[in-house]
Design an enzyme around this catalytic site. Structure first.
Site, PDB file in Angstrom:
ATOM      1  N   GLU A   1     -42.341 -50.088  22.086  1.00 12.89           N
ATOM      2  CA  GLU A   1     -43.277 -48.991  22.268  1.00 12.89           C
ATOM      3  C   GLU A   1     -42.558 -47.654  22.065  1.00 12.89           C
ATOM      4  O   GLU A   1     -41.389 -47.495  22.406  1.00 12.89           O
ATOM      5  CB  GLU A   1     -43.911 -49.052  23.657  1.00 12.89           C
ATOM      6  CG  GLU A   1     -44.796 -50.273  23.846  1.00 12.89           C
ATOM      7  CD  GLU A   1     -45.840 -50.065  24.914  1.00 12.89           C
ATOM      8  OE1 GLU A   1     -47.040 -50.094  24.573  1.00 12.89           O
ATOM      9  OE2 GLU A   1     -45.463 -49.897  26.096  1.00 12.89           O
TER      10      GLU A   1
ATOM     11  N   PHE B   1     -54.297 -43.154  21.198  1.00 17.85           N
ATOM     12  CA  PHE B   1     -53.026 -43.574  21.780  1.00 17.85           C
ATOM     13  C   PHE B   1     -51.886 -42.672  21.278  1.00 17.85           C
ATOM     14  O   PHE B   1     -52.091 -41.717  20.558  1.00 17.85           O
ATOM     15  CB  PHE B   1     -52.747 -45.032  21.444  1.00 17.85           C
ATOM     16  CG  PHE B   1     -53.437 -46.016  22.373  1.00 17.85           C
ATOM     17  CD1 PHE B   1     -54.496 -45.634  23.183  1.00 17.85           C
ATOM     18  CD2 PHE B   1     -53.033 -47.344  22.429  1.00 17.85           C
ATOM     19  CE1 PHE B   1     -55.125 -46.537  24.030  1.00 17.85           C
ATOM     20  CE2 PHE B   1     -53.653 -48.255  23.270  1.00 17.85           C
ATOM     21  CZ  PHE B   1     -54.700 -47.856  24.067  1.00 17.85           C
ATOM     22  N   SER B   2     -50.660 -43.049  21.629  1.00 19.91           N
ATOM     23  CA  SER B   2     -49.499 -42.175  21.451  1.00 19.91           C
ATOM     24  C   SER B   2     -49.189 -41.881  19.987  1.00 19.91           C
ATOM     25  O   SER B   2     -49.538 -42.636  19.079  1.00 19.91           O
ATOM     26  CB  SER B   2     -48.275 -42.802  22.114  1.00 19.91           C
ATOM     27  OG  SER B   2     -48.428 -42.796  23.514  1.00 19.91           O
TER      28      SER B   2
ATOM     29  N   ARG C   1     -48.372 -49.522  16.734  1.00 15.86           N
ATOM     30  CA  ARG C   1     -48.729 -48.260  17.383  1.00 15.86           C
ATOM     31  C   ARG C   1     -47.533 -47.308  17.532  1.00 15.86           C
ATOM     32  O   ARG C   1     -46.398 -47.659  17.297  1.00 15.86           O
ATOM     33  CB  ARG C   1     -49.345 -48.520  18.752  1.00 15.86           C
ATOM     34  CG  ARG C   1     -48.484 -49.329  19.730  1.00 15.86           C
ATOM     35  CD  ARG C   1     -49.262 -49.544  21.026  1.00 15.86           C
ATOM     36  NE  ARG C   1     -48.554 -50.372  22.000  1.00 15.86           N
ATOM     37  CZ  ARG C   1     -48.669 -51.690  22.096  1.00 15.86           C
ATOM     38  NH1 ARG C   1     -49.459 -52.345  21.256  1.00 15.86           N
ATOM     39  NH2 ARG C   1     -47.997 -52.370  23.008  1.00 15.86           N
TER      40      ARG C   1
ATOM     41  N   GLN D   1     -50.564 -38.392  26.798  1.00 16.56           N
ATOM     42  CA  GLN D   1     -51.631 -39.353  27.031  1.00 16.56           C
ATOM     43  C   GLN D   1     -52.342 -39.004  28.329  1.00 16.56           C
ATOM     44  O   GLN D   1     -51.690 -38.789  29.358  1.00 16.56           O
ATOM     45  CB  GLN D   1     -51.061 -40.767  27.097  1.00 16.56           C
ATOM     46  CG  GLN D   1     -50.542 -41.299  25.773  1.00 16.56           C
ATOM     47  CD  GLN D   1     -51.675 -41.691  24.845  1.00 16.56           C
ATOM     48  OE1 GLN D   1     -52.220 -42.787  24.932  1.00 16.56           O
ATOM     49  NE2 GLN D   1     -52.052 -40.790  23.948  1.00 16.56           N
TER      50      GLN D   1
ATOM     51  N   ASP E   1     -47.593 -41.302  28.486  1.00 17.35           N
ATOM     52  CA  ASP E   1     -46.570 -40.984  27.491  1.00 17.35           C
ATOM     53  C   ASP E   1     -46.578 -39.532  27.015  1.00 17.35           C
ATOM     54  O   ASP E   1     -47.644 -38.971  26.721  1.00 17.35           O
ATOM     55  CB  ASP E   1     -46.756 -41.851  26.247  1.00 17.35           C
ATOM     56  CG  ASP E   1     -46.702 -43.331  26.532  1.00 17.35           C
ATOM     57  OD1 ASP E   1     -46.411 -43.711  27.677  1.00 17.35           O
ATOM     58  OD2 ASP E   1     -46.974 -44.105  25.596  1.00 17.35           O
TER      59      ASP E   1
ATOM     60  N   TRP F   1     -55.019 -38.928  35.259  1.00 20.46           N
ATOM     61  CA  TRP F   1     -53.896 -39.788  34.885  1.00 20.46           C
ATOM     62  C   TRP F   1     -53.181 -39.232  33.666  1.00 20.46           C
ATOM     63  O   TRP F   1     -53.806 -38.792  32.700  1.00 20.46           O
ATOM     64  CB  TRP F   1     -54.419 -41.190  34.568  1.00 20.46           C
ATOM     65  CG  TRP F   1     -53.456 -42.064  33.826  1.00 20.46           C
ATOM     66  CD1 TRP F   1     -53.195 -42.067  32.490  1.00 20.46           C
ATOM     67  CD2 TRP F   1     -52.614 -43.080  34.389  1.00 20.46           C
ATOM     68  NE1 TRP F   1     -52.241 -43.009  32.168  1.00 20.46           N
ATOM     69  CE2 TRP F   1     -51.876 -43.653  33.322  1.00 20.46           C
ATOM     70  CE3 TRP F   1     -52.417 -43.560  35.677  1.00 20.46           C
ATOM     71  CZ2 TRP F   1     -50.963 -44.678  33.517  1.00 20.46           C
ATOM     72  CZ3 TRP F   1     -51.501 -44.588  35.870  1.00 20.46           C
ATOM     73  CH2 TRP F   1     -50.786 -45.137  34.806  1.00 20.46           C
TER      74      TRP F   1
ATOM     75  N   TRP G   1     -55.294 -45.216  34.502  1.00 19.17           N
ATOM     76  CA  TRP G   1     -55.367 -45.304  33.046  1.00 19.17           C
ATOM     77  C   TRP G   1     -56.785 -45.654  32.623  1.00 19.17           C
ATOM     78  O   TRP G   1     -57.449 -46.488  33.246  1.00 19.17           O
ATOM     79  CB  TRP G   1     -54.384 -46.365  32.550  1.00 19.17           C
ATOM     80  CG  TRP G   1     -54.289 -46.440  31.059  1.00 19.17           C
ATOM     81  CD1 TRP G   1     -53.408 -45.780  30.264  1.00 19.17           C
ATOM     82  CD2 TRP G   1     -55.125 -47.211  30.182  1.00 19.17           C
ATOM     83  NE1 TRP G   1     -53.646 -46.089  28.940  1.00 19.17           N
ATOM     84  CE2 TRP G   1     -54.688 -46.961  28.863  1.00 19.17           C
ATOM     85  CE3 TRP G   1     -56.200 -48.069  30.390  1.00 19.17           C
ATOM     86  CZ2 TRP G   1     -55.274 -47.550  27.755  1.00 19.17           C
ATOM     87  CZ3 TRP G   1     -56.812 -48.648  29.286  1.00 19.17           C
ATOM     88  CH2 TRP G   1     -56.340 -48.394  27.986  1.00 19.17           C
TER      89      TRP G   1
END
Length: 494
Positions: free
Chosen positions: A221, A106-107, A167, A60, A44, A41, A68
Site C-alpha cells: 500500500e 482512495f489514496s 491502488r 483520506q 492516509d 475520520w 472509515w
C-alpha cells in the site's frame, strides 16, 4: 461526468464540517501540534506538495463521523507544516468509478503540470462483481477547486492483477516523462508497478519496479519512489508481512529498463501507529515524509482505533520528517527543523546519574512536550534504563532501553485504560559511546526517535491531562545522562 454531483457532495460535506467543528475542536484527546482534520475520520496522507508558495496536505477523509467510510480528499495549506488553513474538500465521490459507500476517492499523489495542480487518485467502486480499483486524474487552475478528467479512469488493472489490489499511485517527473508507481498484487505476492506518460493523461506500463517473493507480503500500500543522494528509495506499507508497517528499500535504478535493484532494507518506524507514509520535496531540497498515525484492523498488533470516535473524530499525522541517507545506505528520519518554532519553557541539565530510585524529570506540562537527551554508554553499567512517560493516577507508558538484551521497547499496556501492546526493535550499540534520544509527546501520541533517528517508535496513547508526570530509572546498575533538554510546545490547533 457528474461535475455538479461532486460539487454538491463537497458542499454537503462542508455543511457537516461547519456544524460540528467548534464542538469537536474542544475534544479532550485532540492533538496540540500534530495535523488533524476538523471533523470525522482521517487516514492516509495524499498529494503532499509544495505548490505556489504553500505546503499542501491532502488526506483520506470521511467528514461525517469518526470511522472509515466512503472516501473524500480533505485539503489544507500551510507556510510551515505546523499551522494550517483548511480549504474546501478537493475530491468527493461522484462518478461510476468512485461513487460507492465502501469505496470512493482512495489514496494518490499530486504534481504540477502545465502550471496546474494535478491529482492522481484511485477510484474504487463495486458494480456487483467485487471491488474495482482504477487510476484517475483531477486538476485545478487555482490549487483549490478541482475537476475530474472526463477520460477517467486513465488506467485499469492489468489482466494478471486482481481489480481490488491495484491502488495508491505516486507520480513524479524525470526529464520530459512522467512516471507513476502504484501498489498491486499477483499470485498473492506484492508488486510495485511502474508506468510512464508524456502528458499525464495517457499511461503505458513500463515494468515491475520491484516485487515481493513472499518476504514482504501480498500487497504494497502507498508505495513511494524517489532519488536521495546517488541512491533510490522505495517505501511502502506491506500487507501480510507480520509486524512490518512501513518499510524502506534503498538501491539503484535504471530509467532505461525501469527496474529497481535494492540492497538495503529496514523499518521506517517500529511503533504501532505509523502507516502509509508519503514524501515530497520542500523548496529547499529536503525530502519530507509524513505518515498516518494509526493502523488497520488486519494488523497483528491492532486493538482498535482508540476512543476519539466518541468526540466525533479519529486520526492524525505523525510529525513531518526529513529523510536523509547515511554513508552505508541506511536512512534517517529526522523531525523537521520547523518544530523548533514551537518550543517554550526550556529546561536544561548538563549531566546526572540515574539509579534504581525513580527520578522525576521536567518537560513542558508533561502532556505536550519535546525532550532530548543522551545516555553515556561508556559510563553506564545498568542493565536497562526506563523512561516512564505520561504517567499519573496508576497509568503510564514505559520506554525501556534494555542494554543486556539489546532491545528497545515501548509498553503501553497501562497507558490509558484503552491501548495495549509492546512495540519492540533491536538496539545495536556495539562500538558506540552514546545513545541519543528524542521524544515528542502530544495529547494522544508519542514519537520516540533513537540512534541517530534510525530506530523509531510512534504510537498513539490516549492519556488524560493528569497523566503528566515524567520519570526515569535504571536497574542492574546506574546510568549517566548528558545533554538533557526539554520544552513545552505551543498550540497549533486550538
Amino acid at each position: 461526468m457528474s461535475r455538479e454531483l461532486m460539487q454538491q457532495n463537497i458542499e454537503k460535506a462542508q455543511r457537516e464540517i461547519d456544524s460540528k467543528k467548534e464542538m469537536i475542536k474542544n475534544g479532550k484527546m485532540r492533538q496540540h501540534y500534530h495535523f488533524m482534520a476538523q471533523t470525522g475520520w482521517m487516514n492516509d496522507p495524499n498529494g503532499l506538495i509544495y505548490y505556489k508558495g504553500k505546503y499542501h496536505f491532502f488526506y483520506q477523509y470521511n467528514p461525517y463521523n469518526g470511522f472509515w467510510d466512503s472516501m473524500h480528499w480533505g485539503h489544507a495549506v500551510s507556510d510551515d507544516m505546523l499551522h494550517w488553513e483548511y480549504l474546501p474538500l478537493a475530491l468527493a465521490p461522484s462518478e461510476p468509478y468512485d461513487n460507492h459507500l465502501r469505496g470512493g476517492c482512495f489514496s494518490g499523489s499530486a504534481i504540477e503540470h502545465d502550471g496546474r495542480l494535478f491529482l492522481m487518485f484511485t477510484g474504487t467502486t463495486n458494480e456487483g462483481d467485487g471491488f474495482e480499483q482504477t487510476q484517475c486524474i483531477a486538476y485545478s487552475e487555482d490549487g483549490i477547486h478541482f475537476e475530474k478528467y472526463e477520460g477517467n479512469p486513465v488506467l485499469t488493472a492489468p489482466d494478471s492483477i486482481p481489480t481490488d489490489r491495484f491502488r495508491d499511485p505516486k507520480v513524479w517527473k524525470h526529464g520530459d516523462m512522467y512516471y507513476m508507481v502504484c501498489g498491486a498484487s499477483r499470485d498473492n505476492n506484492a508488486l510495485a508497478l511502474l508506468y510512464r506518460s508524456e502528458d499525464m493523461f495517457h499511461w503505458d506500463f513500463f515494468n515491475v519496479l520491484a516485487e515481493s517473493r513472499g518476504e514482504w507480503g501480498f500487497m504494497w500500500e502507498c508505495p513511494d519512489f524517489y532519488r536521495l543522494g546517488d541512491k533510490y528509495v522505495l517505501t511502502f506499507s506491506p500487507m501480510g508481512s507480520g509486524e512490518h508497517t512501513a518499510v524502506y528499500l534503498v538501491g539503484d535504478f535504471d530509467y532505461e529498463t525501469g527496474k529497481f535493484d535494492y540492497h538495503v532494507n529496514d523499518e521506517i518506524d517500529w511503533g504501532f501507529d505509523f502507516y502509509a507514509p508519503q514524501s515530497f520535496l520542500a523548496p529547499d531540497g529536503r525530502r519530507i515524509m509524513v505518515g498516518w498515525s494509526n493502523e488497520w484492523e488486519w494488523m497483528p498488533l491492532w486493538k482498535d482505533w482508540g476512543p476519539t470516535y466518541k468526540e466525533g473524530w479519529c486520526g492524525s499525522f505523525n510529525l513531518p520528517r526529513e529523510v536523509r541517507v547515511m554513508e552505508d545506505g541506511t536512512l534517517q528520519f529526522v523531525p523537521v527543523a520547523e518544530t523548533e518554532m514551537l518550543r517554550e519553557n526550556p529546561e536544561y541539565q548538563d549531566s546526572f546519574v540515574v539509579t534504581e530510585e525513580e527520578k522525576e524529570l521536567k518537560a513542558g506540562d508533561g502532556v505536550s512536550f519535546e525532550l532530548k537527551m543522551k545516555i553515556d554508554l561508556e559510563k553506564t553499567d545498568a542493565d536497562k534504563v526506563e523512561l516512564i512517560i505520561r504517567c499519573g493516577e496508576g497509568k503510564k507508558t514505559v520506554c525501556r532501553f534494555d542494554f543486556k538484551n539489546s532491545e528497545l521497547s515501548v509498553d503501553r499496556n497501562e497507558a490509558d485504560g484503552w491501548s495495549r501492546g509492546v512495540s519492540r526493535s533491536t538496539m545495536f550499540l556495539k562500538g558506540k559511546s552514546e545513545l541519543d534520544i528524542h521524544i515528542f509527546s502530544d495529547q494522544s501520541s508519542l514519537e520516540i526517535f533513537t540512534d541517530r533517528y534510525q530506530n523509531n517508535h510512534s504510537s498513539n496513547v490516549f492519556a488524560g491531562d493528569r497523566q503528566n508526570q515524567l520519570k526515569i530509572r535504571a536497574s542492574g546498575g546506574s546510568a549517566v545522562i548528558s545533554g538533557y533538554e526539554s520544552y513545552g510546545m505551543k498550540e497549533c490547533f486550538r
